[in-house]
Write an enzyme that holds these catalytic residues in place. Sequence first.
Site, PDB file in Angstrom:
ATOM      1  CG  ASP A 110       7.641  -5.962  -1.460  1.00  0.00           C
ATOM      2  OD1 ASP A 110       6.927  -5.015  -1.829  1.00  0.00           O
ATOM      3  OD2 ASP A 110       7.442  -6.598  -0.407  1.00  0.00           O
TER       4      ASP A 110
ATOM      5  CG  HIS B 180       1.369  -1.177  -5.661  1.00  0.00           C
ATOM      6  ND1 HIS B 180       0.356  -1.365  -4.750  1.00  0.00           N
ATOM      7  CD2 HIS B 180       2.545  -1.366  -4.970  1.00  0.00           C
ATOM      8  CE1 HIS B 180       0.876  -1.652  -3.567  1.00  0.00           C
ATOM      9  NE2 HIS B 180       2.195  -1.666  -3.679  1.00  0.00           N
TER      10      HIS B 180
END
Length: 311
Positions: free
Chosen positions: A151, A224
């Site tokens: 992330d 995403h």
Amino acid sequence: MDTQVMPREQLGICAEGNLHSVYLMFNANEGGESQLRPCLANVAQYLYELADQYADSAFNAFVAIGANFWDHLYPGSRPAELKPFPAMESGNRDAPAIEFDIFIHLRCDRLDILHLVANEVNEMLEGLAELEEEERGFRFMDSRDLTGFVDGTENPKGRGRQAVALVGDEDDAFRGGSYIHVQKYVHNLSKWHRLPLKKQEDIIGRTKQDNIEYASEDKPLTAHIKRVNLKYDNGEPIEILRQSMPYGSVKQQGLMFISTCKTPSHFEKMLHSMVFGDGEGHHDHLMHFTQAVTGSSFFAPSLDFMIQFDD
């Protein structure tokens, strides 16, 4: 040559990652603003000084004021772009708005220090604000989300963090401050883990193990990173600084998503792209596996702005 000195920003806004975090959301007691202003200035100053005391554990923090509460606390001036959280909904994709008056963001590499400081902050605000929500985050593996993917790969590096996160000349009264958006996402990990690896990678737009981004021509329009890696018409990237961390227990877990930026428009554009897509039906397919249950908008002013009100 501009010789203007940048006010001291709150150190947690642009800090590098940590092992642990505590997030505290407060609502102010009615009528106590005159006492709350100096109290929050003292809290912000105290947290700033703790960064030196606990430097070996990389302590950092910031205090942010809710968009709907700002005018009650600081009626004399308001950040130029501060507005409530941009709630959005399309199909089964929901980004609700649940606003709070005060957000205290604490991070450190030692959980015991965070626990101590969180209790101290709560005691400092006693009688003036009520603690409504508390969440504790942690670094997962090598800075991965609980989905198993790294992330924050797209985060700006070095001085670029300040350039993206901190208000500058565009709003001189609030130089050194930052627009903060917080969403608590609950992951459906049992559903996610049933997916084949390649399907997971297509939804993210990166390889899972090695964190290698797909080539542009191989990236699904529903990936995403395709939905959040946006550019202006002139090719300039639309960036935010993410200070997100996983949180939770076996019963409920997910991501505390935290965006810091010199303008709220960058976060809004990314969220719109995720929820509504590109106008041709290509929304973010990661949202089939995670649900935003909160959405709050804040502004974290500079330390120097806050300590004007310390008496």
